[in-house]
Write a protein that holds these residues in place. Structure first.
Motif, PDB file in Angstrom:
ATOM      1  N   GLN B   4      -6.672  -2.000   5.636  1.00 28.58           N
ATOM      2  CA  GLN B   4      -6.732  -0.885   5.155  1.00 28.58           C
ATOM      3  C   GLN B   4      -5.990  -0.518   4.650  1.00 28.58           C
ATOM      4  OE1 GLN B   4      -6.613  -0.672   9.863  1.00 28.58           O
ATOM      5  NE2 GLN B   4      -8.187  -1.436  10.333  1.00 28.58           N
ATOM      6  N   LYS B   6      -2.952   1.511   5.118  1.00 28.32           N
ATOM      7  CA  LYS B   6      -1.552   1.956   5.724  1.00 28.32           C
ATOM      8  C   LYS B   6      -1.248   0.105   5.567  1.00 28.32           C
ATOM      9  CE  LYS B   6       1.035   2.181   9.692  1.00 28.32           C
ATOM     10  NZ  LYS B   6       1.464   1.546  11.112  1.00 28.32           N
ATOM     11  N   THR B   7      -1.973  -1.035   5.424  1.00 27.20           N
ATOM     12  CA  THR B   7      -1.618  -2.234   5.144  1.00 27.20           C
ATOM     13  C   THR B   7      -1.679  -2.377   3.250  1.00 27.20           C
ATOM     14  OG1 THR B   7      -3.155  -3.131   6.859  1.00 27.20           O
ATOM     15  CG2 THR B   7      -1.776  -4.541   5.205  1.00 27.20           C
ATOM     16  N   HIS B   8      -2.655  -1.621   2.938  1.00 30.51           N
ATOM     17  CA  HIS B   8      -2.510  -2.098   1.786  1.00 30.51           C
ATOM     18  C   HIS B   8      -1.644  -1.421   1.282  1.00 30.51           C
ATOM     19  CE1 HIS B   8      -4.922  -1.636  -2.531  1.00 30.51           C
ATOM     20  NE2 HIS B   8      -3.662  -1.798  -2.848  1.00 30.51           N
ATOM     21  N   ALA B  10       1.597  -0.759   2.452  1.00 30.49           N
ATOM     22  CA  ALA B  10       2.571  -1.245   2.338  1.00 30.49           C
ATOM     23  C   ALA B  10       2.977  -2.382   1.178  1.00 30.49           C
ATOM     24  CB  ALA B  10       2.921  -1.549   4.606  1.00 30.49           C
ATOM     25  N   GLN B  11       2.175  -3.340   1.465  1.00 30.01           N
ATOM     26  CA  GLN B  11       1.759  -3.915  -0.053  1.00 30.01           C
ATOM     27  C   GLN B  11       2.135  -3.571  -0.618  1.00 30.01           C
ATOM     28  OE1 GLN B  11      -1.638  -6.255   2.003  1.00 30.01           O
ATOM     29  NE2 GLN B  11      -0.209  -7.952   0.990  1.00 30.01           N
TER      30      GLN B  11
END
Lengths: 274, 252
Positions: B4, B6-8, B10-11
């Motif tokens: 998603q 948001k995860t992408h 953050a990374q």
């Protein structure tokens, strides 16, 4: 089996076996793919004498970037050529936005990451025609987590069917840094999926931070945790990692011997129990 | 895939911070832990570059060198999965951005080229050596060279002397670099432009020295007899240095 991480400067010692006698060697395929010269020739000689385990660095299974299939082709050729017994990688990411970072960055413990990684594990295993064992990495910060580490790992193993590489030192380091109980954590893992164990030394750099350096001897509490772990898993190969502050070979052999005694005792107990 | 936004993000933010060192707010992180990653990542990159350029580090002022490595890693997305290759990407980045001029270090590009060639050739894949007989006629037989070689051109003689001296002697320099088949070390030899041309003729086109000298007449005009004699001496020298391995077997 008790093995030791392979380094260029160990080649002669491994060939003569005078001061060090590991049962197998482990290496990062990235360091030996697409190269030649003197050290590759030395490695080829060593590879004729020892079983080879492979522990990759650049698969970046947790990356949002697409899998690098060209890289995987090279890995497959390497694994096939050297008849590699176990292929393991890290449950982390080392590439993002099309840039390699050359370290193992922590994946967010999130549901979508579980699904994403599990799908990629399937692709990798199908492509390589091998089971992948993923290592629980040491980490110094969580990132945007929505679940705890244990739930994250269990979910990936369950969804992907991959094996686990249990690095006992990493669990010790993580338990210290993130304030949880290492034995409780290990007990909560799907231990029937543990294919391989790593152990190493670490360095405490501040009152509340330990760094997984692979540059120090194993400390007694990590040996204790190893013994605890071995009492709970089927007998699997164990690797001593040492990448910095390399001591005399005899010193590392002493560490291998201590690991071997614990390993053999656990095998006896396992055979007795079964 | 299932990642998603948001995860992408953050990374992506986390890895960007590791590359640039510029603080980005990343949800759910411990600041001290995040800093460790920047330290670890940058340390790996800096070490990899510095291992390949020991002469450049000695020559360039430390603060300039640190700025170069910092700027490179901040702006360049490393493409190789092999750590030792970072040095090659650094060299290419320096040339592309003409840092010799930017930092007023005229020998910079040649110096990095010289040092990178050593690292690159030291690690490069083996090249099969063709069949050869160890003895033969230096004039009439086709010489077989160590295939693991490169011919290089420099503006400054960084392969002959320290950069501080080389900077005073700009001209056209040529060098042969090859990997010793036994110990894997890289040897550099200074060559004249004529000797570079001869090696190319014999190695690439598989010509004998006699054929090469005949071709030379059409390229360079009539040659002095001394040229043939010195060419034979040159091949004998290359043989002694283990670059000329032997001679092509004659098919009956």
């Amino acid at each position: 089996m008790i093995g030791l991480g392979y380094r260029r400067d160990f080649a002669e010692e491994f060939l003569t076996r005078e001061n060090i006698q590991p049962d197998f060697i482990e290496l990062a395929p990235e360091n030996w793919m697409e190269i030649g010269g003197y050290w590759k020739k030395q490695f080829d000689k060593v590879a004729e004498q020892y079983p080879i385990f492979s522990h990759g660095l650049s698969l970046s299974i947790g990356s949002p970037d697409p899998l690098d299939m060209d890289f995987l082709k090279k890995v497959k050729a390497f694994l096939d050529h050297y008849d590699v017994k176990i292929y393991s990688e890290h449950l982390s990411f080392s590439k993002c936005d099309n840039a390699h970072l050359y370290d193992l960055l922590p994946v967010p413990f999130r549901k979508d990451a579980v699904k994403h990684i599990s799908e990629r594990v399937g692709i990798v295993q199908d492509f390589l025609q091998r089971e992948l064992a993923l290592e629980i990495v040491s980490y110094y910060t969580p990132v945007a987590a929505e679940m705890d580490e244990l739930t994250f790992i269990k979910s990936i193993v369950q969804e992907s069917g991959c094996g686990l590489l249990l690095d006992v030192n990493n669990v010790y380091v993580n338990a210290f840094n993130h304030k949880y109980d290492a034995k409780q954590f290990i007990s909560g893992l799907p231990l029937n999926k543990v294919k391989y164990i790593h152990i190493a030394g670490h360095k405490q750099v501040s009152p509340d931070l330990i760094i997984d350096t692979h540059g120090e001897p194993i400390i007694d509490p990590v040996y204790d945790l190893f013994e605890f772990t071995m009492s709970k898993v089927e007998p699997v190969p164990v690797l001593l990692e040492r990448d910095y502050n390399i001591p005399e070979m005899q010193e590392m052999q002493t560490e291998l011997n201590r690991l071997r005694v614990i390993h053999q005792n656990s095998i006896k107990q396992y055979e007795h129990a079964s | 895939m299932s990642m998603q936004v948001k995860t992408h993000k953050a990374q992506s933010d986390f890895s960007t911070y590791c590359r640039t060192g510029e603080a980005i707010e990343i949800p759910g992180t411990k600041p001290e832990g995040v800093k460790q990653y920047r330290k670890l990542v940058f340390g790996v990159v800096k070490d990899a570059i510095e291992n390949s350029f020991p002469i450049a580090i000695e020559y360039i002022q430390p603060e300039i060198w640190d700025e170069m490595v910092f700027t490179f890693f901040k702006n360049h997305k490393c493409q190789s999965f092999q750590v030792w290759n970072i040095a090659g990407e650094f060299y290419e980045y320096v040339v592309e951005n003409n840092w010799a001029e930017k930092y007023n270090i005229p020998v910079l590009h040649d110096l990095l080229k010289f040092e990178w060639t050593e690292t690159e050739m030291y690690n490069m894949k083996d090249i099969e050596t063709g069949d050869y007989k160890s003895s033969g006629d230096y004039l009439y037989d086709v010489p077989v060279f160590n295939p693991e070689f490169k011919l290089l051109q420099f503006t400054y003689p960084v392969h002959l002397t320290q950069p501080g001296v080389a900077i005073e002697k700009p001209a056209s320099y040529f060098a042969l670099a090859f990997r010793d088949l036994d110990d894997g070390r890289i040897h550099f030899f200074d060559l004249s432009v004529f000797n570079v041309w001869m090696i190319e003729q014999m190695a690439v086109y598989e010509n004998s020295l006699e054929q090469t000298l005949l071709t030379a007449k059409s390229v360079f005009g009539e040659l002095d007899k001394k040229v043939a004699d010195s060419a034979i001496d040159f091949l004998k020298y290359l043989n002694k240095k283990k670059f000329l391995l032997g001679f092509k077997p004659v098919n009956n």
